[in-house]
Design a protein around this motif. Structure first.
Motif, PDB file in Angstrom:
ATOM      1  N   THR A 369      57.363  50.329  45.639  1.00 40.89           N
ATOM      2  CA  THR A 369      56.664  51.603  45.532  1.00 40.89           C
ATOM      3  C   THR A 369      55.188  51.330  45.262  1.00 40.89           C
ATOM      4  O   THR A 369      54.819  50.263  44.751  1.00 40.89           O
ATOM      5  CB  THR A 369      57.212  52.481  44.388  1.00 40.89           C
ATOM      6  N   MET A 370      54.364  52.287  45.625  1.00 40.41           N
ATOM      7  CA  MET A 370      52.933  52.199  45.334  1.00 40.41           C
ATOM      8  C   MET A 370      52.382  53.603  45.284  1.00 40.41           C
ATOM      9  O   MET A 370      52.997  54.565  45.759  1.00 40.41           O
ATOM     10  CB  MET A 370      52.204  51.391  46.417  1.00 40.41           C
ATOM     11  N   GLN A 371      51.217  53.731  44.679  1.00 46.24           N
ATOM     12  CA  GLN A 371      50.532  55.008  44.708  1.00 46.24           C
ATOM     13  C   GLN A 371      50.033  55.289  46.114  1.00 46.24           C
ATOM     14  O   GLN A 371      49.960  54.383  46.957  1.00 46.24           O
ATOM     15  CB  GLN A 371      49.370  54.999  43.713  1.00 46.24           C
ATOM     16  N   THR A 372      49.669  56.514  46.383  1.00 44.02           N
ATOM     17  CA  THR A 372      49.313  56.896  47.741  1.00 44.02           C
ATOM     18  C   THR A 372      48.011  56.269  48.225  1.00 44.02           C
ATOM     19  O   THR A 372      47.715  56.307  49.423  1.00 44.02           O
ATOM     20  CB  THR A 372      49.211  58.426  47.857  1.00 44.02           C
ATOM     21  N   ASN A 373      47.244  55.669  47.315  1.00 41.86           N
ATOM     22  CA  ASN A 373      46.040  54.944  47.738  1.00 41.86           C
ATOM     23  C   ASN A 373      46.271  53.441  47.818  1.00 41.86           C
ATOM     24  O   ASN A 373      45.332  52.672  48.025  1.00 41.86           O
ATOM     25  CB  ASN A 373      44.880  55.230  46.780  1.00 41.86           C
ATOM     26  N   GLY A 374      47.529  53.013  47.648  1.00 42.44           N
ATOM     27  CA  GLY A 374      47.868  51.597  47.732  1.00 42.44           C
ATOM     28  C   GLY A 374      47.888  50.870  46.403  1.00 42.44           C
ATOM     29  O   GLY A 374      48.300  49.706  46.337  1.00 42.44           O
ATOM     30  N   ASP A 375      47.448  51.523  45.328  1.00 39.82           N
ATOM     31  CA  ASP A 375      47.437  50.887  44.008  1.00 39.82           C
ATOM     32  C   ASP A 375      48.828  50.897  43.370  1.00 39.82           C
ATOM     33  O   ASP A 375      49.751  51.551  43.863  1.00 39.82           O
ATOM     34  CB  ASP A 375      46.460  51.614  43.080  1.00 39.82           C
ATOM     35  N   MET A 376      48.943  50.191  42.260  1.00 39.14           N
ATOM     36  CA  MET A 376      50.165  50.155  41.445  1.00 39.14           C
ATOM     37  C   MET A 376      51.385  49.706  42.259  1.00 39.14           C
ATOM     38  O   MET A 376      52.462  50.284  42.186  1.00 39.14           O
ATOM     39  CB  MET A 376      50.430  51.524  40.814  1.00 39.14           C
ATOM     40  N   LEU A 377      51.214  48.632  43.033  1.00 45.52           N
ATOM     41  CA  LEU A 377      52.318  48.098  43.824  1.00 45.52           C
ATOM     42  C   LEU A 377      53.390  47.551  42.892  1.00 45.52           C
ATOM     43  O   LEU A 377      53.102  46.804  41.957  1.00 45.52           O
ATOM     44  CB  LEU A 377      51.809  46.994  44.751  1.00 45.52           C
ATOM     45  N   ARG A 378      54.652  47.890  43.171  1.00 42.40           N
ATOM     46  CA  ARG A 378      55.746  47.457  42.314  1.00 42.40           C
ATOM     47  C   ARG A 378      56.978  47.140  43.144  1.00 42.40           C
ATOM     48  O   ARG A 378      57.397  47.961  43.970  1.00 42.40           O
ATOM     49  CB  ARG A 378      56.078  48.547  41.297  1.00 42.40           C
ATOM     50  N   ARG A 379      57.559  45.968  42.940  1.00 44.40           N
ATOM     51  CA  ARG A 379      58.799  45.613  43.625  1.00 44.40           C
ATOM     52  C   ARG A 379      59.978  46.103  42.808  1.00 44.40           C
ATOM     53  O   ARG A 379      60.070  45.832  41.619  1.00 44.40           O
ATOM     54  CB  ARG A 379      58.900  44.101  43.827  1.00 44.40           C
TER      55      ARG A 379
END
Length: 438
Positions: A369-379
């Protein structure tokens, strides 16, 4: 007042249907329930066996409590006492009614909440009465009365689980929801439906062909999917009530990967009628098409933002598939995935702030998942096998996905943070492409 205090209890601790009649129990009072800071992450709840009244069979009693226990555990909000711990003498009257409850005994076992239920039959109708108590003070928190027939037993218990979750969190649970997916367990790849807890598997299509990419309408009454039954990947719409289907897009080439707009009036889909796969909007009333992309590369798998103004999709314009967002008019496309070299199957969360997708950025296919701007990527997933095709639950608290971790493709469900992963389907077929029925 009750709702606010109960939500405080919960967050402090962790940090219709045909012939079905639902009514509030008479006599519920304002209850002040609080938890001191204890570092707990879930609420401990006791769910003893339901009591049969009159001529009702005790056999049904053995079915009711386990279904409710499972629903509450799956929610991630509750931990239930083991069955051995809920067998306390002297808590019911001899006539089977709810008598004097020894709340201190339940509290001593570690239960903060207690569920008590009785049922009886009036003719062919099943009458089920359920209550929830706070064990520390003996306060009555929630009461419901349900009426239905024997075919609705599990549905009634799912409904009550959702009522408990809503009472404690302020948000409706999804124990009554279902998941549609593709499976070849009966030969050809067809659409199947299963309950949130893995029960009541039902086959929906009988095309005797290849079916793929289902998507359920916002009102939960229809599903669109692609089928090869006419020897071309055409798009069909099924009424989930009547199980009748009709074709809605039969252009030459691909007609697939459709997603419903939040208002249910428009489909975003992929068509290859003019060459390579491109994204279009299909107005369901007029059947008019609006082309969104016009490129030499592939644009596929659009997913709507909950505001209905944007779409996230996959494009391979830089030689590898990545995620992009554009306006619903097709304007202002911008790249939002910047890690890895293979990012596909985006799904925009109902809350609007996150996008789930599948990626091979670590060598194996996993859900991120990630925020809609590509930040906070998480597996969210890891380990053996491929984990693909994420699909958000209607409330945004869970994600369904497919995984080969047990040797064959099966459908799994997890919390939105990746916790509480559980297998939904068995190993009797190749199970793919889950989507939630709202």
């Amino acid at each position: 007042m009750v709702q606010a205090r109960l939500r405080q209890l919960f967050w402090g601790a962790c940090f219709g249907m045909c012939c079905l009649i639902l009514s509030n129990w008479v006599g519920a009072e304002d209850v002040s329930v609080e938890l001191s800071g204890s570092g707990q992450h879930v609420i401990k709840i006791a769910v003893p066996g339901f009591l049969a009244q009159g001529t009702a069979s005790d056999v049904l009693a053995a079915e009711l409590a386990p279904v409710l226990q499972n629903d509450l555990r799956i929610s991630g909000f509750f931990d239930t006492l083991e069955n051995e711990a809920v067998r306390i003498e002297g808590i019911h009257r001899d006539d089977g009614s709810i008598g004097e409850i020894q709340f201190q005994q339940w509290a001593d076992l570690g239960a903060r909440l207690l569920v008590k239920g009785v049922y009886q039959f009036q003719g062919n109708a099943l009458i089920l009465e359920c209550r929830v108590y706070d064990t520390l003070g003996g306060d009555f928190i929630l009461g419901k009365r349900y009426e239905g027939d024997m075919t609705q037993v599990r549905a009634i218990i799912h409904r009550f689980a959702d009522e408990i979750i809503e009472k404690m969190t302020g948000e409706r649970g999804i124990s009554s929801s279902k998941i549609i997916f593709v499976s070849n367990r009966n030969g050809a790849k067809e659409l199947f439906q299963i309950d949130f807890d893995g029960a009541n598997l039902t086959q929906l299509t009988r095309d005797n062909s290849l079916v793929m990419s289902p998507a359920v309408s916002p009102d939960g009454k229809k599903v669109v999917y692609t089928s090869y039954k006419e020897n071309n990947p055409d798009l069909y719409l099924m009424d989930l009530g009547t199980k009748k289907s009709e074709s809605i897009a039969m252009y030459p080439g691909l007609n697939f990967a459709a997603d419903w707009s939040p208002d249910g009036n428009t489909l975003a889909l992929t068509l290859s009628k003019d060459g390579n796969p491109e994204l279009y909007l299909l107005d369901l009333a007029s059947k008019n098409l609006t082309r969104l992309t016009k490129n030499k590369w592939n644009d596929v798998s659009a997913s709507w933002a909950p505001n209905g103004r944007e779409l996230v999709y996959t494009a391979d314009n830089i030689g590898a598939p990545h995620l992009y967002i554009m306006e619903r008019t097709g304007s202002n496309p911008r790249r939002v995935s910047f890690h890895g070299s293979y990012n596909v199957s985006p799904s925009w969360s109902p809350t609007g702030d996150m996008i789930a997708f599948a990626s091979s950025m670590d060598g194996d296919f996993n859900i991120y998942t990630m925020q809609t701007n590509g930040d906070m990527l998480r597996r969210l997933t890891s380990g053996i096998g491929r984990n693909e095709d994420p699909a958000w639950s209607p409330d945004g608290r869970y994600i369904a996905f497919q995984s080969t971790r047990d040797g064959t493709n099966s459908i799994y469900i997890m919390n939105a943070d990746g916790s509480n992963q559980r297998k939904l389907t068995d190993n009797k077929g190749l199970d793919l492409s889950p989507t939630w029925v709202r």
